[in-house]
Design a protein around this motif. Structure first.
Motif, PDB file in Angstrom:
ATOM      1  N   LEU A  52       0.880  -1.308   0.030  1.00 58.41           N
ATOM      2  CA  LEU A  52      -0.032  -0.015  -0.054  1.00 58.41           C
ATOM      3  C   LEU A  52       0.810   1.150   0.135  1.00 58.41           C
ATOM      4  O   LEU A  52       0.400   2.302  -0.844  1.00 58.41           O
ATOM      5  N   LEU A  53       1.784   1.181   0.833  1.00 59.13           N
ATOM      6  CA  LEU A  53       2.664   2.539   0.952  1.00 59.13           C
ATOM      7  C   LEU A  53       3.641   2.667  -0.366  1.00 59.13           C
ATOM      8  O   LEU A  53       3.967   3.752  -0.687  1.00 59.13           O
ATOM      9  N   LYS A  55       2.714   1.761  -3.441  1.00 59.56           N
ATOM     10  CA  LYS A  55       1.690   2.140  -4.353  1.00 59.56           C
ATOM     11  C   LYS A  55       1.245   3.842  -4.247  1.00 59.56           C
ATOM     12  O   LYS A  55       1.240   4.741  -5.093  1.00 59.56           O
ATOM     13  N   HIS A  56       1.536   4.379  -3.045  1.00 57.55           N
ATOM     14  CA  HIS A  56       1.306   5.754  -2.897  1.00 57.55           C
ATOM     15  C   HIS A  56       2.506   6.621  -2.623  1.00 57.55           C
ATOM     16  O   HIS A  56       2.402   7.764  -2.030  1.00 57.55           O
TER      17      HIS A  56
ATOM     18  N   TRP B  16      -7.258  -3.339   1.138  1.00 51.75           N
ATOM     19  CA  TRP B  16      -6.360  -3.619   0.172  1.00 51.75           C
ATOM     20  C   TRP B  16      -5.767  -4.922   0.315  1.00 51.75           C
ATOM     21  O   TRP B  16      -6.258  -5.470   1.323  1.00 51.75           O
ATOM     22  N   PRO B  17      -5.055  -5.452  -0.379  1.00 57.51           N
ATOM     23  CA  PRO B  17      -4.627  -6.745  -0.435  1.00 57.51           C
ATOM     24  C   PRO B  17      -3.936  -7.062   0.903  1.00 57.51           C
ATOM     25  O   PRO B  17      -3.209  -6.550   1.309  1.00 57.51           O
ATOM     26  N   VAL B  26      -6.918  -1.870   7.169  1.00 58.17           N
ATOM     27  CA  VAL B  26      -6.430  -0.921   6.277  1.00 58.17           C
ATOM     28  C   VAL B  26      -7.606  -0.570   5.521  1.00 58.17           C
ATOM     29  O   VAL B  26      -7.876  -1.451   4.683  1.00 58.17           O
ATOM     30  N   ILE B  44      -3.340   2.762   8.299  1.00 57.95           N
ATOM     31  CA  ILE B  44      -2.848   3.702   7.437  1.00 57.95           C
ATOM     32  C   ILE B  44      -4.499   4.391   6.866  1.00 57.95           C
ATOM     33  O   ILE B  44      -5.227   3.455   6.379  1.00 57.95           O
ATOM     34  N   ILE B  46      -5.981   6.415   4.037  1.00 59.80           N
ATOM     35  CA  ILE B  46      -5.660   7.289   2.390  1.00 59.80           C
ATOM     36  C   ILE B  46      -6.546   8.370   2.441  1.00 59.80           C
ATOM     37  O   ILE B  46      -7.606   8.152   1.985  1.00 59.80           O
ATOM     38  N   ASP B  48      -6.003  10.885   0.348  1.00 57.97           N
ATOM     39  CA  ASP B  48      -6.011  11.222  -1.170  1.00 57.97           C
ATOM     40  C   ASP B  48      -5.154  10.616  -1.933  1.00 57.97           C
ATOM     41  O   ASP B  48      -3.866  10.302  -1.588  1.00 57.97           O
ATOM     42  N   GLU B  49      -5.543   9.589  -2.824  1.00 54.47           N
ATOM     43  CA  GLU B  49      -4.647   8.642  -3.509  1.00 54.47           C
ATOM     44  C   GLU B  49      -3.555   9.583  -4.399  1.00 54.47           C
ATOM     45  O   GLU B  49      -2.750   8.808  -4.933  1.00 54.47           O
ATOM     46  N   ILE B  51      -1.779  11.113  -7.550  1.00 55.41           N
ATOM     47  CA  ILE B  51      -1.568  10.626  -9.144  1.00 55.41           C
ATOM     48  C   ILE B  51      -0.769   9.604  -9.176  1.00 55.41           C
ATOM     49  O   ILE B  51       0.049   9.274  -8.374  1.00 55.41           O
TER      50      ILE B  51
END
Lengths: 436, 71
Positions: A52-53, A55-56, B16-17, B26, B44, B46, B48-49, B51
């Motif tokens: 996840l981290l 990816k961002h 998320w996976p 998460v 965690i 998110i 704002d994802e 770009i």
């Protein structure tokens, strides 16, 4: 895994035990538990968190490699850019007499001829090849709507051309808004008009002082009437140019817009910017001496934060803080002046040494004249966490200050002073908006 | 490609996976911030994802009249 080099970490007062992360490379905003942050540093991150981290943009396999990749990022974007963009200055005439007019002494009864427009279309057709899938034209002036016939003929031809090529075509207008009536919008939308930008310099009394008609009459009421008439037909962005002594009054404009029914659902975005000073030697219509020379002027920190807060607080959209790609660095972007001369940025139109060709002969190499990659020669840029947001800053700002573009327009001071608050504004207002 | 600003409800339920047997802990959503009372243990969030990459259309000068609202 290592923490990304392009990461700002701020305290998260709203959520004790957590930290606020902003990736300047990915524009992502995350709130991460302190224990998870420690796990990153200790290398004990759960695999799911790790993916996840990554990816961002929070963690990367190798920070050194990430920095090296950043050095060639603009080249990579240019190599795979599917968009061809041209800003077209249709004329240098205007029905307004703005106090700070950016075109100043260049203005006059100067219009693009049909012959120049035909050469412009030919040039665009030659450049819309290979991987290009989208053609985007920004009509600019002067006042572009004084050349309405040309807008229609150019867009009609380019729309048909891109359709033949299997691509798409759209255009925007940067207009003072006084001529943008409902019928004009209805005529232009089918030809590809995507959005327009209209400038409102604060509430009526301020706006009318800075942006009157040539006759001296105020333009504010006309613009509001036109925005109301067209906001359901086309996306309208509102800009505004403020000064040190009037930016707080822009709040009344926001309240006025809401009162008049121009609510956030009717306006695509709002962003206010400081009036920029004119370069030494340029003459403005009213011998205007104000304006700012650098984004690092300290009063701008408060002004930017204050106005952004007021915009977001009322539910309006404003551009997010994200990596920028200056049109000068964009190899598929160019500006065509009314006379057919080509520049890389509209701010440099008419400035000696900044024309890079013309519609008849095409575009010459501008690596030296526009100091491409200047930031790559500066170690502090290569190391700077803000590099993706800046890439050396705005050439025009350095031109105003020095009369040349030999130096960088470093934005570190400004971003150090404002970015944390900007990101917290995102969390506070956009998150709230999303929860509705 | 620029991601949409507003993720809406779809993001609320996104997980998320995860590794097998790992608790679903998460989630990605702006909404989480406003629902702290029911989502206290997330590691965690998110907001704002962002770009995926810098796009040519993301041009936005920050000063002067030349700013184009894009992206």
């Amino acid at each position: 895994m290592q923490l990304s080099h392009y990461l700002k970490i701020y305290p998260c007062e709203e959520k004790p035990g957590y930290l606020l992360f902003f990736s300047t490379k990915r524009a992502s905003v995350l709130i991460i538990k302190e224990e998870t942050f420690q796990a990153i540093e200790q290398g004990t991150l759960a695999p799911s968190d790790e993916s996840l981290l990554i990816k961002h943009g929070v963690i990367v396999p190798d920070r050194g490699e990430e920095k090296r990749d950043m050095l060639v990022l603009l080249d990579k974007i240019n190599a795979r850019n599917p968009v061809l963009n041209s800003m077209v200055v249709l004329n240098l005439d205007c029905n307004f007499a703005c106090l700070y007019c950016y075109e100043g002494d260049m203005k006059g009864n100067l219009y693009m001829s049909d012959e120049t427009a035909a050469l412009l279309i030919d040039l665009i057709k030659k450049k819309f090849i290979g991987e290009k899938k989208k053609l985007l034209i920004d009509f600019y002036g002067g006042e572009p709507l004084l050349s309405l016939g040309l807008i229609k003929s150019i867009s009609r031809e380019l729309k048909a051309f891109t359709r033949e090529k299997g691509g798409s075509f759209s255009f925007t207008l940067v207009t003072n808004g006084s001529l943008f009536k409902g019928q004009v919008a209805e005529d232009l939308v089918p030809l590809g008009l995507e959005r327009i930008k209209i400038t409102l310099d604060g509430p009526a009394e301020v706006h009318n002082h800075y942006r009157p008609f040539k006759s001296g009459a105020g333009s504010f009421d006309t613009l509001i009437r036109n925005i109301k008439e067209t906001c359901d037909l086309v996306k309208i962005s509102i800009g505004g140019n403020f000064e040190r002594n009037n930016y707080e009054q822009f709040v009344s404009l926001l309240d006025f817009l809401i009162k008049e029914g121009l609510t956030p659902d009717k306006i695509d975005a709002i962003k206010f910017d400081p009036v920029s000073k004119r370069p030494e030697g340029d003459i403005s219509p009213a011998d205007y001496k104000g304006g700012c020379m650098s984004i690092n002027e300290p009063w701008l920190n408060h002004a930017s934060i204050f106005l952004r807060e007021e915009i977001l607080k009322r539910g309006y959209n404003t551009p997010k803080i994200a990596p920028t790609f200056c049109m000068v660095d964009n190899k598929s972007s160019f500006v065509v002046n009314f006379d057919g001369d080509i520049y890389k940025c509209p701010a440099f139109i008419g400035k000696e040494g900044f024309a890079v060709g013309n519609v008849r002969n095409g575009i010459d190499d501008y690596t030296r004249s526009y100091k491409l990659d200047l930031w790559k020669n500066h170690e502090e840029c290569a190391e700077c966490v803000y590099l993706p947001l800046c890439f050396g800053g705005c050439r025009y700002m350095t031109f105003i200050q020095n009369g040349t573009i030999d130096t960088l327009d470093c934005r570190k001071g400004y971003l150090d002073a404002t970015l944390e608050t900007f990101i917290k504004q995102e969390v506070k207002y956009r998150a709230k908006a999303d929860s509705r | 490609m620029r991601l949409p600003l507003r993720q809406g409800c779809a993001a609320w339920d996104r997980t998320w996976p995860l590794e097998a047997n790992e608790p679903i802990n998460v989630k990605s959503s702006n909404l989480l911030l406003n629902r702290r009372s029911i989502m206290k243990e997330e590691r965690i969030i998110i907001v704002d994802e962002g770009i995926n990459e810098v796009t040519p259309e993301a041009r936005m000068c920050c000063m002067g009249p030349y700013m184009a609202f894009r992206g």
